[in-house]
Design a protein around this motif. Structure first.
Motif, short mmCIF file in Angstrom:
data_model
loop_
_atom_site.label_atom_id
_atom_site.label_comp_id
_atom_site.label_asym_id
_atom_site.label_seq_id
_atom_site.Cartn_x
_atom_site.Cartn_y
_atom_site.Cartn_z
N MET A 1 0.86 -1.17 0.00
CA MET A 1 0.00 0.00 0.00
C MET A 1 0.89 1.22 0.00
SD MET A 1 -2.96 1.21 -0.07
CE MET A 1 -4.45 0.93 0.81
N LEU A 2 0.68 2.09 -0.95
CA LEU A 2 1.49 3.30 -1.04
C LEU A 2 0.83 4.42 -0.27
CD1 LEU A 2 2.42 3.22 -4.81
CD2 LEU A 2 3.69 2.36 -2.88
N GLY A 3 1.62 5.30 0.24
CA GLY A 3 1.11 6.45 0.98
C GLY A 3 0.61 7.53 0.05
N PRO A 4 0.28 8.67 0.59
CA PRO A 4 -0.25 9.76 -0.23
C PRO A 4 0.71 10.13 -1.36
CG PRO A 4 -0.46 10.27 2.11
CD PRO A 4 0.36 9.02 1.99
N SER A 5 0.14 10.38 -2.50
CA SER A 5 0.91 10.80 -3.66
C SER A 5 0.18 11.97 -4.28
CB SER A 5 1.02 9.65 -4.65
OG SER A 5 1.77 10.06 -5.76
N LEU A 6 0.86 13.05 -4.49
CA LEU A 6 0.21 14.22 -5.04
C LEU A 6 0.10 14.10 -6.55
CD1 LEU A 6 1.97 16.77 -2.75
CD2 LEU A 6 -0.39 16.01 -2.63
N THR A 7 -1.04 14.51 -7.05
CA THR A 7 -1.34 14.34 -8.46
C THR A 7 -2.02 15.58 -9.01
OG1 THR A 7 -3.51 13.45 -7.97
CG2 THR A 7 -1.70 11.86 -8.14
N THR A 8 -2.12 15.62 -10.32
CA THR A 8 -2.95 16.62 -10.97
C THR A 8 -3.96 15.86 -11.81
OG1 THR A 8 -1.66 16.80 -12.99
CG2 THR A 8 -0.96 18.19 -11.15
N ALA A 9 -4.97 16.54 -12.29
CA ALA A 9 -5.97 15.89 -13.11
C ALA A 9 -5.35 15.33 -14.39
CB ALA A 9 -7.09 16.88 -13.45
N GLN A 10 -4.19 15.84 -14.80
CA GLN A 10 -3.56 15.39 -16.03
C GLN A 10 -2.64 14.19 -15.83
OE1 GLN A 10 -3.53 18.87 -15.21
NE2 GLN A 10 -5.44 18.89 -16.33
N GLY A 11 -2.24 13.90 -14.62
CA GLY A 11 -1.33 12.78 -14.45
C GLY A 11 -0.75 12.69 -13.05
N LEU A 12 0.13 11.73 -12.89
CA LEU A 12 0.73 11.41 -11.60
C LEU A 12 2.08 12.10 -11.47
CD1 LEU A 12 0.68 9.52 -9.08
CD2 LEU A 12 1.86 7.84 -10.50
N ASN A 13 2.32 12.78 -10.35
CA ASN A 13 3.63 13.37 -10.08
C ASN A 13 4.52 12.30 -9.47
OD1 ASN A 13 2.53 15.73 -10.97
ND2 ASN A 13 2.45 16.71 -8.97
N ILE A 14 5.73 12.15 -10.00
CA ILE A 14 6.64 11.09 -9.57
C ILE A 14 8.08 11.60 -9.62
CG2 ILE A 14 6.72 10.14 -11.90
CD1 ILE A 14 7.00 7.36 -10.67
N SER A 15 8.86 11.22 -8.61
CA SER A 15 10.28 11.57 -8.62
C SER A 15 10.99 10.73 -9.68
CB SER A 15 10.90 11.32 -7.25
OG SER A 15 10.34 12.19 -6.29
N ALA A 16 11.97 11.32 -10.35
CA ALA A 16 12.65 10.63 -11.44
C ALA A 16 14.16 10.83 -11.38
CB ALA A 16 12.13 11.17 -12.78
N ILE A 17 14.86 9.77 -11.75
CA ILE A 17 16.29 9.87 -12.05
C ILE A 17 16.32 9.93 -13.58
CG2 ILE A 17 18.57 8.86 -11.84
CD1 ILE A 17 17.41 7.10 -9.54
N GLY A 18 16.47 11.13 -14.09
CA GLY A 18 16.43 11.34 -15.53
C GLY A 18 17.81 11.63 -16.08
N THR A 19 17.86 12.19 -17.28
CA THR A 19 19.13 12.57 -17.89
C THR A 19 18.97 13.87 -18.66
OG1 THR A 19 18.70 11.28 -19.89
CG2 THR A 19 19.98 10.20 -18.15
N ALA A 20 20.06 14.62 -18.72
CA ALA A 20 20.14 15.82 -19.54
C ALA A 20 21.63 16.09 -19.78
CB ALA A 20 19.49 17.02 -18.85
#
Length: 170
Positions: free
Chosen positions: A16-35
């Motif tokens: 069970m995951l705890g609270p996760s903040l979202t918008t009506a357009q999608g899920l906010n998620i932390s990312a290890i990305g690249t640039a």
């Protein structure tokens, strides 16, 4: 408009995951990305509009292949690492620390701690990031992580909200 939802990972995982903040357009998620050939820590909004079922806001986050659960002993230092595949990660217990070797100072956009119940996505493949990221598991108990490699190694459609991990205010 921001909405706060608690949602469950598939019942087969029993997590069970705890609270996760979202918008009506999608899920906010932390990312290890690249640039620019370097790993980044960012807060992403996944372009995954929710659908309702069983009283929950459900977010389609992709197709997965060869999922697994890893158990890491207490106080394990991995060091330099890259995502072997684009993958969603759910921390089920313990603590993980992710840091960027390309940033000389410790700040909220160069280091982040993730606790049980948090999810993130890792997309910094070695072909995209020269130095990768630094990973360690500083908890005094085992850290258990469920990993869900994305089929086809496809980075999901997203919008970068800001540098650094997502916070409760995102």
């Amino acid at each position: 408009m921001k909405m706060n939802f608690t949602f469950a990972w598939p019942l087969m995982m029993g997590a069970m995951l705890g609270p996760s903040l979202t918008t009506a357009q999608g899920l906010n998620i932390s990312a290890i990305g690249t640039a620019n050939n370097a790993s980044t820590l960012e807060c992403w909004n996944l372009a995954a509009p929710p659908f309702g079922a069983a009283g929950a806001a459900n977010y389609p986050i992709g197709n997965f292949t060869n999922s697994f659960v890893g158990v890491i002993p207490p106080q394990t230092y991995i060091g330099q690492a890259w995502a072997r595949q684009v993958r969603q990660i759910v921390l089920e217990s313990g603590l993980a620390r992710i840091a960027l070797p390309t940033r000389p100072s410790i700040s909220s956009d160069s280091e982040a701690y993730f606790q049980a119940g948090e999810i993130l996505i890792a997309t910094d493949l070695q072909s995209l990031s020269a130095l990768g990221h630094i990973t360690d598991f500083p908890s005094s108990v085992d850290t258990t992580i469920a990993q869900f490699p994305v089929a086809g190694n496809v980075v999901p459609e997203h919008k970068v909200l800001h540098a650094g991990r997502c916070s409760k205010d995102d």
